[in-house]
Design a protein around this motif. Structure first.
Motif, mmCIF file in Angstrom:
data_model
loop_
_atom_site.group_PDB
_atom_site.id
_atom_site.type_symbol
_atom_site.label_atom_id
_atom_site.label_comp_id
_atom_site.label_asym_id
_atom_site.label_seq_id
_atom_site.Cartn_x
_atom_site.Cartn_y
_atom_site.Cartn_z
ATOM 1 N N GLU A 178 18.569 73.253 -23.573
ATOM 2 C CA GLU A 178 18.914 71.855 -23.317
ATOM 3 C C GLU A 178 18.286 71.008 -24.418
ATOM 4 O OE1 GLU A 178 17.602 70.752 -19.416
ATOM 5 O OE2 GLU A 178 18.320 68.686 -19.596
ATOM 6 N N HIS A 179 19.074 70.144 -25.011
ATOM 7 C CA HIS A 179 18.612 69.397 -26.187
ATOM 8 C C HIS A 179 18.875 67.907 -26.041
ATOM 9 C CE1 HIS A 179 18.160 72.917 -28.989
ATOM 10 N NE2 HIS A 179 18.888 73.451 -28.029
ATOM 11 N N LEU A 180 17.912 67.115 -26.447
ATOM 12 C CA LEU A 180 18.127 65.691 -26.609
ATOM 13 C C LEU A 180 18.113 65.385 -28.102
ATOM 14 C CD1 LEU A 180 18.506 62.984 -25.148
ATOM 15 C CD2 LEU A 180 16.039 62.638 -25.419
ATOM 16 N N THR A 191 16.757 66.453 -33.583
ATOM 17 C CA THR A 191 16.408 66.939 -32.259
ATOM 18 C C THR A 191 15.088 66.311 -31.823
ATOM 19 O OG1 THR A 191 17.487 69.030 -32.716
ATOM 20 C CG2 THR A 191 15.925 68.993 -30.881
ATOM 21 N N ALA A 192 15.080 65.711 -30.643
ATOM 22 C CA ALA A 192 13.846 65.099 -30.134
ATOM 23 C C ALA A 192 13.144 66.029 -29.148
ATOM 24 C CB ALA A 192 14.158 63.772 -29.455
ATOM 25 N N GLU A 193 13.952 66.796 -28.406
ATOM 26 C CA GLU A 193 13.391 67.593 -27.326
ATOM 27 C C GLU A 193 14.266 68.808 -27.058
ATOM 28 O OE1 GLU A 193 11.600 66.117 -23.153
ATOM 29 O OE2 GLU A 193 12.911 64.678 -24.141
ATOM 30 N N THR A 194 13.645 69.912 -26.696
ATOM 31 C CA THR A 194 14.356 71.173 -26.462
ATOM 32 C C THR A 194 13.721 71.910 -25.288
ATOM 33 O OG1 THR A 194 14.815 71.405 -28.828
ATOM 34 C CG2 THR A 194 14.929 73.409 -27.507
ATOM 35 N N HIS A 195 14.547 72.444 -24.402
ATOM 36 C CA HIS A 195 14.035 73.310 -23.335
ATOM 37 C C HIS A 195 14.853 74.595 -23.304
ATOM 38 C CE1 HIS A 195 13.701 74.379 -18.819
ATOM 39 N NE2 HIS A 195 12.640 74.824 -19.437
ATOM 40 N N ILE A 196 14.177 75.698 -23.650
ATOM 41 C CA ILE A 196 14.851 77.010 -23.711
ATOM 42 C C ILE A 196 14.419 77.861 -22.525
ATOM 43 C CG2 ILE A 196 15.145 79.137 -25.062
ATOM 44 C CD1 ILE A 196 14.308 77.530 -27.540
ATOM 45 N N ARG A 197 15.392 78.486 -21.866
ATOM 46 C CA ARG A 197 15.073 79.495 -20.840
ATOM 47 C C ARG A 197 15.581 80.850 -21.345
ATOM 48 N NH1 ARG A 197 17.618 78.452 -15.491
ATOM 49 N NH2 ARG A 197 19.438 78.318 -16.855
ATOM 50 N N GLY A 242 17.892 70.011 -16.516
ATOM 51 C CA GLY A 242 16.879 69.041 -16.073
ATOM 52 C C GLY A 242 15.632 69.662 -15.493
ATOM 53 N N ARG A 243 15.452 70.958 -15.715
ATOM 54 C CA ARG A 243 14.263 71.613 -15.168
ATOM 55 C C ARG A 243 13.092 71.487 -16.137
ATOM 56 N NH1 ARG A 243 14.961 75.308 -11.056
ATOM 57 N NH2 ARG A 243 13.257 76.569 -11.881
ATOM 58 N N HIS A 244 11.875 71.581 -15.589
ATOM 59 C CA HIS A 244 10.708 71.618 -16.472
ATOM 60 C C HIS A 244 10.108 73.021 -16.447
ATOM 61 C CE1 HIS A 244 7.814 71.463 -13.121
ATOM 62 N NE2 HIS A 244 8.600 70.555 -12.566
ATOM 63 N N THR A 284 24.074 73.624 -32.667
ATOM 64 C CA THR A 284 24.043 72.160 -32.783
ATOM 65 C C THR A 284 24.737 71.726 -34.078
ATOM 66 O OG1 THR A 284 21.996 72.024 -31.510
ATOM 67 C CG2 THR A 284 22.528 70.140 -32.900
ATOM 68 N N LEU A 317 16.056 79.810 -30.990
ATOM 69 C CA LEU A 317 16.204 78.392 -31.337
ATOM 70 C C LEU A 317 16.970 78.230 -32.646
ATOM 71 C CD1 LEU A 317 15.870 75.442 -30.847
ATOM 72 C CD2 LEU A 317 13.509 75.566 -31.681
#
Lengths: 417, 417
Positions: B369-371, B321-327, B410-412, B299, B292
């Motif tokens: 993925e970041h918002l 950053t409001a939201e982050t999804h790391i794979r 867009g995955r959870h 970013t 991250l």
């Protein structure tokens, strides 16, 4: 708060004496301490230079007095010099050597007592040379400090003096290094044969240069900067498991082992920290990667609770993070206390699905959803966990099955409420 | 690779001389260099102790010779001592003072030339005292090094000598500190009046203790540990924007400003790094929070590209950053080169939706993925971006609209494929 020395020493196992550097004052304090102290309570003097033999002379129990010399700031620098006097018992020395590491300190035993011990002799030597350089106008205090902190100071923070030269000597070794630099001892490379006169002119020169260098920073702020840097440097060395960082890692591991059994029926308290300065970013708040660092420490805390501790990892079983979803809900700044709790969503087969919540007081700062995979580190492949870990996991998963589903679980980035 | 000194110097603007510390050898090299060198090319000697006046004597253009004394390891320690001789021109000094910072170095100009300059005089003073301590059996090399690296070395890495004492003196100030410790100069706290005899017995004692201390670590490995620690310490100080870390931050910012205009039609190259040792964890691979951290740097790189740079942030506009999804899709270890590219998914109103991909070569290691939300830092509230940023964002969003939708968007957490 005790109202007298005698009061303070009554039930103590360790008495730390840190009164001014005058033998008469110290002797008066020891005499009062011994009126109430248990006969085997240690008396540790913080003196920077007086020999313990001179300190212990008039004591009823001189065998329990020793020097334990700490360094400023004592709450962050780990080293203490341990020095015994002629009458100090080996038992007293050993008790100090065993006790101080439990505080995360690093005791180093000085082999023979001399005035000023080891560190202050080294400091005094360098200080005398520094005074000459300033007095002779070779450099200012600012320039000298820059030469130290952009140069050899960065080496000494981690290797000290001899190991630095050992590396510099290269494959040829320490003997070669010394053969090469030994002759300098007779060169006029220092004024060590001589000591500058410490008169008003020199004091004014140094005080004036020091004001020009750092007079714009209030002392309290400079102290805070120093402490922030000491923390950041030691945490950096901890990541490399070296020097002062290795001592810190050992201390944290010891504290973690002493953690009480948690209440398994609730989300588990897995990590807490006071936000350090070096966790902030240019936006003036805790930076995003430190949220994940804190959540990763929480995962480590959870892993220790289910038996995936350092020993298990050394034996080849660990958990890897496959996926993470963080929601930032509030900002947090330095010196705020944050705490993370962890709920098990599911723990079946090779997978563990966790939900962390980070709070400052009652304020929810962030949530983090994690999918972890049990790993066989030798095969570097996913694997079923060892039976003891399986049992612990089943226990906590069952206990958490009745907890409410967390708000925000299973969401994707940008999903509308 | 040039085949002779004359060849190497032909088109050079800066000639760095680092031959052995013998005046006759250095003079021979200068003579050959001057047969081909441009008349105004600088000649920078790396000597640790010889005065530039003695070096420049026989030169045709003595005004261009100066000492630029670096410190081991020169590729990681930022400081260089700049010393001019009697014939050195002010122009030559100023060119060196201006040039070295472009390499991320910290030049410090020494005001008067003396043998050994500043750092080596300080080192020599401390070294002589250290030799006495070892010779007299007060401590071993290991114990002395521990006292330094668990103690005052951690202070010197960030504050140097005088600022350390300035803080220690407290509100009473530097004058008070000196009044308190000045008298020590006449106490027998060092053996500086005297120099130990550097005989075989002393060499054997030190070499033997050094072997006992670190003989189990091969020199190359010790060198690597030293370098890893130097990087970790300087990055830690960078987070606090202090000392060697401040110089590093300034250098990185200067490099970022020089970045060429990207090809907007493709995912943007926003961050690259060789994985340092302190980014690894107990599983022997890059730890999750550093993924991250790298994505956050990406970013930052993207923000600079759209004009949300340090100046914009100082003026009150930033992105949170409001939201982050790391794979996590692959492991990566130290010294591997990782690079991140960034695709804009959507950038409308106050929101920016980004997709980062991290690779080592062609190997995909992770996606993130970041918002992000545009912020007014003064109001500490979300806000529309400034028009110039809006225009840049619209441009890149439009260019990226035709890129394929990334696999995994867009995955959870835990979503089945």
């Amino acid at each position: 708060m005790a109202s007298s020395v005698a009061d303070a020493c009554r039930d103590a196992d360790l008495i730390v004496e840190a009164v001014p550097e005058r033998l008469d004052i110290k002797h008066r304090v020891y005499a009062e301490a011994e009126t109430t102290a248990k006969p085997d309570a240690l008396i540790a003097s913080s003196t920077s230079g007086i020999k313990p033999t001179d300190l212990q002379g008039p004591l009823q129990h001189p065998e329990r007095l020793l020097v334990v010399h700490p360094f400023n700031p004592v709450y962050l620098l780990p080293v203490v010099e341990i020095v015994g006097g002629q009458q100090t018992s080996e038992d007293a020395i050993q008790r100090a050597m065993t006790f101080y590491p439990t505080l995360g300190m690093k005791p180093v035993r000085v082999r023979k007592e001399i005035e000023a011990f080891v560190a202050d002799r080294l400091l005094e030597a360098l200080w005398r040379e520094a005074l000459w350089l300033i007095k002779d106008g070779i450099c200012t205090t600012q320039e000298l400090d820059d030469i130290v902190r952009y140069g050899f100071g960065l080496r000494w923070a981690q290797l000290g003096v001899f190991d630095t030269y050992r590396v510099a000597g290269g494959e040829a070794g320490m003997r070669h290094f010394m053969a090469q630099f030994g002759p300098c001892l007779s060169w006029p490379w220092t004024k060590l044969m001589d000591v500058p006169e410490f008169d008003d002119v020199l004091v004014d020169l140094i005080a004036g240069q020091s004001d020009a260098q750092s007079g714009h920073i209030p002392i309290r702020q400079l102290e805070r900067i120093r402490d922030d840097n000491l923390i950041a440097i030691q945490k950096a060395l901890q990541a490399n498991n070296w020097g002062a960082g290795e001592a810190l890692a050992r201390h944290e591991a010891a504290l973690a082992k002493d953690a009480p059994e948690p209440d398994w029926s609730k989300p588990l308290p897995t990590f807490a920290i006071r936000v350090p300065a070096h966790w902030l970013d240019y936006n003036g708040h805790m930076t995003e990667s430190r949220y994940l660092e804190a959540f990763a420490f929480a995962t480590d805390g959870f892993m220790r609770m289910i038996g995936t501790d350092a020993d298990a990892i050394a034996a080849g079983h660990s958990l890897f993070t496959a996926e993470t979803h963080i929601r930032h809900l509030g900002e947090v700044s330095r010196d705020e206390d944050i705490a993370i709790t962890t709920q098990v969503i599911e723990a079946k087969g090779k997978k563990v699905h966790l939900w962390h919540e980070m709070r400052e007081g009652s304020r929810l700062l962030a949530t983090s959803e994690h999918l972890l995979i049990h790993m066989d580190l030798n095969a570097r492949a996913s694997a079923e966990p060892p039976p003891a870990v399986r049992a612990k996991l089943d226990h906590v998963a069952q206990a958490h099955a009745s907890l409410p589903t967390p708000d925000g679980l299973g969401r994707h980035v940008g999903q509308r409420r």
